[in-house]
Design an enzyme around this catalytic site. Structure first.
Site, PDB file in Angstrom:
ATOM      1  N   ARG A  94       0.864  -1.180   0.000  1.00 47.89           N
ATOM      2  CA  ARG A  94       0.000   0.000   0.000  1.00 47.89           C
ATOM      3  C   ARG A  94       0.900   1.229   0.000  1.00 47.89           C
ATOM      4  NH1 ARG A  94       2.481   1.729   3.747  1.00 47.89           N
ATOM      5  NH2 ARG A  94       1.016   3.441   3.766  1.00 47.89           N
ATOM      6  N   GLY A  95       0.269   2.405  -0.114  1.00 48.49           N
ATOM      7  CA  GLY A  95       1.049   3.633  -0.266  1.00 48.49           C
ATOM      8  C   GLY A  95       1.135   3.942  -1.755  1.00 48.49           C
ATOM      9  N   GLN A 143      -1.548   1.968   9.963  1.00 50.26           N
ATOM     10  CA  GLN A 143      -0.288   2.195   9.244  1.00 50.26           C
ATOM     11  C   GLN A 143       0.719   2.948  10.115  1.00 50.26           C
ATOM     12  OE1 GLN A 143      -3.317   2.767   7.965  1.00 50.26           O
ATOM     13  NE2 GLN A 143      -3.396   2.437   5.775  1.00 50.26           N
ATOM     14  N   ASP A 183      -1.929  10.861  -1.839  1.00 49.52           N
ATOM     15  CA  ASP A 183      -2.340   9.848  -2.820  1.00 49.52           C
ATOM     16  C   ASP A 183      -2.677  10.455  -4.165  1.00 49.52           C
ATOM     17  OD1 ASP A 183      -2.884   8.455  -0.098  1.00 49.52           O
ATOM     18  OD2 ASP A 183      -2.760   6.905  -1.645  1.00 49.52           O
ATOM     19  N   ASN A 223      -5.336  12.255   0.904  1.00 53.03           N
ATOM     20  CA  ASN A 223      -4.413  11.386   1.644  1.00 53.03           C
ATOM     21  C   ASN A 223      -5.248  10.586   2.640  1.00 53.03           C
ATOM     22  OD1 ASN A 223      -1.676  10.515   2.218  1.00 53.03           O
ATOM     23  ND2 ASN A 223      -1.862  11.546   4.174  1.00 53.03           N
ATOM     24  N   LYS A 224      -4.589   9.725   3.379  1.00 53.93           N
ATOM     25  CA  LYS A 224      -5.281   8.854   4.338  1.00 53.93           C
ATOM     26  C   LYS A 224      -6.291   9.628   5.181  1.00 53.93           C
ATOM     27  CE  LYS A 224      -5.072   5.377   4.699  1.00 53.93           C
ATOM     28  NZ  LYS A 224      -6.082   4.573   3.954  1.00 53.93           N
TER      29      LYS A 224
HETATM   30  O1  MRU Z   1      -4.449   3.081   2.363  1.00 54.86           O
HETATM   31  P1  MRU Z   1      -2.976   3.307   2.201  1.00 54.86           P
HETATM   32  O2  MRU Z   1      -2.164   2.723   3.309  1.00 54.86           O
HETATM   33  O3  MRU Z   1      -2.481   2.925   0.834  1.00 54.86           O
HETATM   34  O4  MRU Z   1      -2.818   4.896   2.318  1.00 54.86           O
HETATM   35  C1  MRU Z   1      -1.526   5.427   2.202  1.00 54.86           C
HETATM   36  C2  MRU Z   1      -1.471   6.893   2.385  1.00 54.86           C
HETATM   37  O5  MRU Z   1      -2.476   7.548   2.571  1.00 54.86           O
HETATM   38  C3  MRU Z   1      -0.113   7.527   2.242  1.00 54.86           C
HETATM   39  O6  MRU Z   1      -0.006   8.654   3.061  1.00 54.86           O
HETATM   40  C4  MRU Z   1       0.090   7.964   0.769  1.00 54.86           C
HETATM   41  O7  MRU Z   1      -0.168   6.909  -0.090  1.00 54.86           O
HETATM   42  C5  MRU Z   1       1.458   8.475   0.535  1.00 54.86           C
HETATM   43  S1  MRU Z   1       2.669   7.214   0.559  1.00 54.86           S
HETATM   44  C6  MRU Z   1       4.168   7.886   0.205  1.00 54.86           C
END
Ligand code: MRU
Length: 350
Positions: free
Chosen positions: A45-46, A195, A236, A246-247
């Site tokens: 993820r990320g 996370q 994201d 973002n998250k």
């Molecule tokens: O649901 P996830 O864990 O994929 O969400 C990740 C995030 O929101 C991160 O902050 C984002 O992808 C940036 S990663 C460098």
């Protein structure tokens, strides 16, 4: 630090992030479908990391296509690209990476299928290496926003695990720390996937960067007590006007930072900026299965018939953002102008 993802002997290996920090286990993807499932199920993820995974998924797919003609090969590659793009909706890096791989294949259309297949494997590997280089540049661009000895708040995981390596928000923190800044970090736990507590804390501990985990709802009180000097998060997808997806919970951090006069920064590569979207209202926001919120370690924590929402991302309006740190420096209001200048200077394929 363990590798997040790599391609070897015609297979893709991913560190299973659902199992960290209890177990350091890799899963093996043999087909593009395995990669797509791994992305949807959060093995990896990320935003940048799922982009690299999708690129490797295209390479895997290309190796396995049994087409009788080149036209059929390219049709099948397009179809595989669409499956991979649909694995998760919010991070634009996914479609950015797939499009880049398809463009590479198209550029080589006059070569033999074996040459195209080999070039796609090489391209996906270089995207991983390039991402690490970009993150180091993001780190250098942003290190100065952390004052000496400051405490930084971060949300979710925008570290090595969320990228090819080094990280974006954590890349800025790492670069400042490597330059001798004795900073410390508060990591928001980041419900429901955790996370922050499972991944960010695990990464920072390995680098011996002082980190304390807090629940998401503690950030406001710590800001009010003067215990946080700057907030830095990843992204994201970033719209042309600087609105940032973002998250989920990032928006709350930004509002709290504004109310407490604390600078709020976003760190991301140019591949996360989507100039085709005018504002954050146009960003598709993923909603994940309710059971991720309604259960903890398999045990229900909500009465059986009570509805539960699991909105995975939110949008922070650009007015709340002090600056967006990219590999080309720090973009500020008016964001679109700065983004366009950065794209014009870019020497990487974007
Ligand atoms: O649901 P996830 O864990 O994929 O969400 C990740 C995030 O929101 C991160 O902050 C984002 O992808 C940036 S990663 C460098």
């Amino acid at each position: 630090m363990l590798r997040t993802i790599y391609f070897e002997n015609g297979q893709v290996y991913m560190l299973d992030q659902r199992k960290l920090p209890w177990a350091e286990k890799y899963i093996t993807c043999r087909t593009y479908r395995d990669v797509s499932n791994a992305i949807s199920r959060m093995v990896i993820r990320g935003a940048p990391a799922i982009g690299i995974a999708a690129a490797m998924g295209i390479a895997l797919g290309a190796l396995k296509i049994r087409a009788k003609s080149k036209d059929a090969f390219f049709r099948e590659l397009d179809r595989i690209g669409n499956v991979l793009k649909a694995s998760r909706p919010t991070a634009v890096n996914l479609s950015w990476a797939v499009n880049r791989m398809l463009a590479k294949a198209a550029e080589l259309k006059d070569r033999s299928l074996d040459e195209i297949r080999e070039a796609l494997v090489t391209e996906s590997r270089s995207m991983l290496e390039e991402d690490i280089r970009i993150n180091r540049r993001i780190g250098l661009s942003g290190a100065e926003v952390i004052e000496k000895g400051a405490t930084v708040l971060t949300h979710c995981n925008a570290g090595a695990l969320a990228t090819g390596g080094y990280g974006t928000a954590l890349g800025v923190i790492r670069a400042a720390f490597e330059a001798g800044n004795q900073l410390s970090v508060f990591a928001d736990e980041t419900r429901p996937f955790l996370q922050g507590s499972r991944l960010t804390a695990w990464e920072l501990e390995q680098d011996r960067i002082p980190v304390t985990v807090i629940t998401d709802n503690m950030a406001g009180t710590l800001m009010k007590q003067g215990r946080i000097q700057v907030a830095i998060v990843g992204a994201d997808r970033i719209a042309a006007n600087g609105d940032v997806a973002n998250k989920v919970g990032t928006y709350s951090v930004a509002v709290l930072a504004k109310a407490n006069h604390i600078p709020f920064y976003v760190a991301a590569p140019l591949s996360t900026i989507d100039l085709s979207l005018r504002t954050g209202d146009e960003i598709p926001i993923e909603e994940r299965p309710a059971k991720e919120v309604a259960t903890v370690f398999g045990k229900p924590i909500v009465p059986k018939d009570v509805p539960v929402r699991n909105i995975a991302f939110d949008v922070t309006p650009h007015e709340l953002i002090t600056g967006i740190i990219t590999q080309y420096g720090i973009a500020k209001e008016p964001f679109e102008k700065h983004f366009r200048e950065m794209f014009a200077r870019s020497d990487e394929p974007v």
